[in-house]
Design a protein around this motif. Structure first.
Motif, PDB file in Angstrom:
ATOM      1  N   GLU A 147      48.402  38.159  45.005  1.00 14.14           N
ATOM      2  CA  GLU A 147      48.806  37.995  44.085  1.00 14.14           C
ATOM      3  C   GLU A 147      48.036  36.966  43.282  1.00 14.14           C
ATOM      4  OE1 GLU A 147      52.616  38.101  43.785  1.00 14.14           O
ATOM      5  OE2 GLU A 147      52.989  37.216  41.329  1.00 14.14           O
ATOM      6  N   LYS A 148      47.718  35.817  43.908  1.00 17.78           N
ATOM      7  CA  LYS A 148      47.236  34.868  43.358  1.00 17.78           C
ATOM      8  C   LYS A 148      45.964  35.188  43.163  1.00 17.78           C
ATOM      9  CE  LYS A 148      49.934  31.574  45.867  1.00 17.78           C
ATOM     10  NZ  LYS A 148      50.288  30.942  47.399  1.00 17.78           N
ATOM     11  N   TYR A 149      45.277  36.107  44.241  1.00 23.45           N
ATOM     12  CA  TYR A 149      43.548  36.035  44.067  1.00 23.45           C
ATOM     13  C   TYR A 149      43.640  37.174  42.506  1.00 23.45           C
ATOM     14  CZ  TYR A 149      39.245  37.762  44.374  1.00 23.45           C
ATOM     15  OH  TYR A 149      37.691  38.471  43.588  1.00 23.45           O
ATOM     16  N   CYS A 150      43.874  37.819  42.544  1.00 29.05           N
ATOM     17  CA  CYS A 150      43.338  39.259  41.891  1.00 29.05           C
ATOM     18  C   CYS A 150      45.053  40.114  40.281  1.00 29.05           C
ATOM     19  CB  CYS A 150      43.037  40.176  41.985  1.00 29.05           C
ATOM     20  SG  CYS A 150      44.094  41.082  43.103  1.00 29.05           S
ATOM     21  N   GLY A 151      45.840  38.947  40.860  1.00 32.36           N
ATOM     22  CA  GLY A 151      47.124  39.352  39.872  1.00 32.36           C
ATOM     23  C   GLY A 151      47.697  40.343  40.486  1.00 32.36           C
ATOM     24  N   ALA A 152      47.977  41.965  41.284  1.00 30.48           N
ATOM     25  CA  ALA A 152      48.411  42.813  41.101  1.00 30.48           C
ATOM     26  C   ALA A 152      49.102  42.495  43.293  1.00 30.48           C
ATOM     27  CB  ALA A 152      47.888  43.521  40.418  1.00 30.48           C
ATOM     28  N   THR A 156      45.433  47.195  43.939  1.00 34.97           N
ATOM     29  CA  THR A 156      45.152  46.090  42.883  1.00 34.97           C
ATOM     30  C   THR A 156      44.452  45.988  42.288  1.00 34.97           C
ATOM     31  OG1 THR A 156      43.367  45.809  45.152  1.00 34.97           O
ATOM     32  CG2 THR A 156      45.488  44.158  45.394  1.00 34.97           C
ATOM     33  N   HIS A 157      43.392  46.572  41.919  1.00 31.13           N
ATOM     34  CA  HIS A 157      41.933  46.640  41.318  1.00 31.13           C
ATOM     35  C   HIS A 157      40.807  45.256  41.949  1.00 31.13           C
ATOM     36  CE1 HIS A 157      40.462  47.045  36.797  1.00 31.13           C
ATOM     37  NE2 HIS A 157      39.640  47.764  38.245  1.00 31.13           N
ATOM     38  N   GLN A 165      35.523  40.351  39.906  1.00 32.75           N
ATOM     39  CA  GLN A 165      35.712  39.744  37.740  1.00 32.75           C
ATOM     40  C   GLN A 165      36.227  38.502  38.782  1.00 32.75           C
ATOM     41  OE1 GLN A 165      35.901  41.636  35.405  1.00 32.75           O
ATOM     42  NE2 GLN A 165      36.701  39.074  34.517  1.00 32.75           N
ATOM     43  N   TYR A 166      37.384  38.169  39.618  1.00 30.65           N
ATOM     44  CA  TYR A 166      37.783  37.310  39.882  1.00 30.65           C
ATOM     45  C   TYR A 166      37.128  36.038  40.812  1.00 30.65           C
ATOM     46  CZ  TYR A 166      41.533  40.071  37.250  1.00 30.65           C
ATOM     47  OH  TYR A 166      41.800  41.002  36.985  1.00 30.65           O
ATOM     48  N   GLU A 167      36.928  34.780  40.340  1.00 35.21           N
ATOM     49  CA  GLU A 167      36.181  34.240  41.399  1.00 35.21           C
ATOM     50  C   GLU A 167      37.700  33.001  42.335  1.00 35.21           C
ATOM     51  OE1 GLU A 167      34.418  32.429  44.033  1.00 35.21           O
ATOM     52  OE2 GLU A 167      32.852  32.034  41.975  1.00 35.21           O
ATOM     53  N   THR A 168      37.811  32.984  43.632  1.00 31.74           N
ATOM     54  CA  THR A 168      38.902  32.255  44.232  1.00 31.74           C
ATOM     55  C   THR A 168      39.543  31.980  43.166  1.00 31.74           C
ATOM     56  OG1 THR A 168      37.496  31.270  45.687  1.00 31.74           O
ATOM     57  CG2 THR A 168      38.042  33.439  46.518  1.00 31.74           C
ATOM     58  N   TYR A 169      41.033  31.293  44.316  1.00 30.37           N
ATOM     59  CA  TYR A 169      41.438  30.053  43.285  1.00 30.37           C
ATOM     60  C   TYR A 169      41.498  29.480  44.469  1.00 30.37           C
ATOM     61  CZ  TYR A 169      44.903  32.358  46.637  1.00 30.37           C
ATOM     62  OH  TYR A 169      45.607  32.752  47.885  1.00 30.37           O
TER      63      TYR A 169
END
Lengths: 370, 153
Positions: A147-152, A156-157, A165-169
């Motif tokens: 959830e923190k990484y990609c929002g789902a 997950t997508h 798409q997303y850099e790591t938090y």
């Protein structure tokens, strides 16, 4: 021939499912019973058919990525990884090293999550209620990372074609490491709770035996094949996404029964945690997205890419006709192929054992029916 | 059967070991259940929930430039927007924007496509509605966000 009396057993046909909780979704099994003995099974599938392969033919490549997550929804990341690798192979690009390492971390976390869910529900099937709550508590940790990484959390997508798409938090690697520290003691707890337990052994030992020859004949892959003693893992046999850089063992069983599959999956979780730790420690810097055109238009051709999903070999056969949409997408789902072996394993077993056998295949009906 | 195994079997050691694990979780400090409506979950920053159409906080004007990229990127084609050209500024101005929540799978491709960060998926996750029409959000709803009932305990 004498007239059958009420003392003779007659063959009875019984429907198990599609609403039976132990069929892990909407599988319907038509059972031929001789008393308590199973004389034959017939699977009726398709209750969850959504036409995923057909949907792929009228979506662009980038649009189709979230749909493949819905095939095996308890291990969505592996599905996304498989399709992204297939599309990348069509395009002739490769994800940058950092993206590959993050992909490995997420794919191994999803393997742990899938096995934890399997462990909880399988024990629930054979009568142990407690482990479900413990495994879901551990799974929640992984869900939070997703959830923190990609929002789902579930579908997950997480991956895009060409990278991420997303850099790591910020705390991503620390959280992965602390999870890997935290998991093995919990697995030891499960060992104390389950592995030596005489009821569990009684329900699992010598139940649903599938030897190596049968596994190969049916095309069974994944932990079921390894429990039969075949050391076959696609991460080792045909490494993808940088798996050749990590050191891990392939656990195998001897007898190929339900108990061996349980042990193999338990050990796989430990090995997956090992891979996550290695990938987190050797995380390279750099870009997370390869140079991919905005409109993905792969040249005409066809590819087959398979990855080692938690349930076995997950393959994507993608045919491109040079347009923005795939000409054909064929998904080779592991649980669909593994489900074939149900009849072989269930013949002669008791009805109660059948529940254990369905559980041990680790099917997800979203993937079987697609 | 070895003597050790015999004793383990007779004195039910394997079952007691398992019971030991369950009893260790009896103290209430180990409870990790979340009492949901009373105790609200901490939602991650990147969470993909209800869509929101951002406005300029000072002027209240929408940030959307009506470029239609989100509608093109959406795999379910559930975004429909209309615009008209302002004759003075020669710019396209957004008139209507509808977003069909009931078909949305929250993949986030629309917010990735947005060039001005106008469309965004937010942390709001309570999207239930009594009617199907309630799941089709218009521009006003998208700008204000959902207002779920907050229960007090």
């Amino acid at each position: 021939m004498a007239e059958p009396t009420f003392l003779d057993s007659t063959e009875m046909v019984l429907n198990m499912g599609p609403q039976h909780p132990s069929t892990h979704g909407v599988l319907r099994v038509i059972l031929k019973l001789d008393g308590e003995r199973v004389r034959g099974t017939d699977c009726v599938i398709g209750y969850l058919h959504r036409g995923l392969e057909k949907i792929g033919e009228n979506r662009t490549y980038a649009m189709y990525v979230p749909y493949v997550d819905r095939a095996d929804y308890v291990a969505a990341v592996s599905n996304g990884l498989g399709f992204c690798l297939a599309a990348e192979k069509l395009l002739g690009v490769e994800a940058p090293p950092r993206a590959q390492a993050i992909r490995v971390i997420l794919a191994e976390l999803t393997r742990i999550s899938s096995h934890l869910l399997w462990l909880g529900t399988h024990c629930l099937d054979i009568g142990a209620t407690t482990p479900l709550f413990y495994t879901f508590r551990e799974r929640e940790f992984i869900m939070d990372i997703f959830e923190k990484y990609c929002g789902a959390r579930l579908t997950t997508h997480a991956f895009r074609i060409g990278g991420l798409q997303y850099e790591t938090y910020d705390e991503f690697l620390d959280e992965c490491r602390s999870f890997c520290e935290w998991l093995p003691p919990k697995l030891e707890e499960y060992d104390r709770l389950l592995t030596g337990n005489r009821i569990l052994i009684g329900r699992m030992r010598e139940v649903g035996i599938l030897n190596a020859e049968d596994c190969k004949a049916y095309g069974v892959t994944g932990p079921m094949l390894r429990a039969a003693g075949v050391k076959w893992d696609l991460r080792r046999a045909q490494p993808y996404s940088g798996y050749e850089n990590y050191d891990f063992e392939i656990p195998t069983g001897e007898r190929g029964d339900t108990y061996d599959r349980y042990l193999v999956r338990m050990e796989e979780m430990r090995q997956a945690a090992r891979i996550v730790r290695q990938a987190a420690d050797s995380m390279p810097d750099g870009p997370i997205m390869a140079k991919v055109p905005k409109v993905i238009k792969p040249p005409a051709g066809e590819v087959y890419v398979s990855v080692e999903a938690p349930k076995g070999e997950l393959g994507y056969f993608v045919v491109s006709d040079g347009s923005t949409q795939p000409y054909r997408v064929r998904i080779r789902p592991p649980s669909f192929v593994n489900l074939q072996a149900l009849d072989r394993m269930a013949r002669g077993a008791l009805v109660a054992d059948l529940v254990a056998i369905i559980g041990t295949i680790d099917i997800v009906l979203g993937e079987v029916d697609r | 059967m070895s003597l050790r195994k015999f004793f383990r079997t007779v004195f039910l050691v394997d079952l007691l070991e398992g019971l030991g694990v369950t009893f260790r979780y009896q103290p209430t400090k180990n409870v990790c259940t979340e009492q949901y409506p009373a105790e609200r979950p901490k939602i991650a920053e990147r969470f993909r929930g209800a869509p929101r159409l951002n406005t300029n906080p000072e002027t209240g004007e929408t940030l959307c430039i009506a470029c239609n990229l989100c509608a093109v990127a959406c795999p379910e084609q559930l975004i429909v927007l209309a615009s008209e050209r302002n004759e003075k500024t020669r710019r396209k101005e957004l008139t209507t924007f509808t977003f069909d929540i009931s078909r949305c799978m929250f993949c986030g491709l629309c917010e990735d496509a947005c060039p001005v960060d106008a469309l965004e998926l937010t942390q709001d996750f309570e999207l239930a509605s009594y009617t199907r029409e309630g799941a089709i959000w218009d521009r006003q709803m998208l700008e204000e966000g959902p207002k779920p009932t907050r229960y007090k305990y």
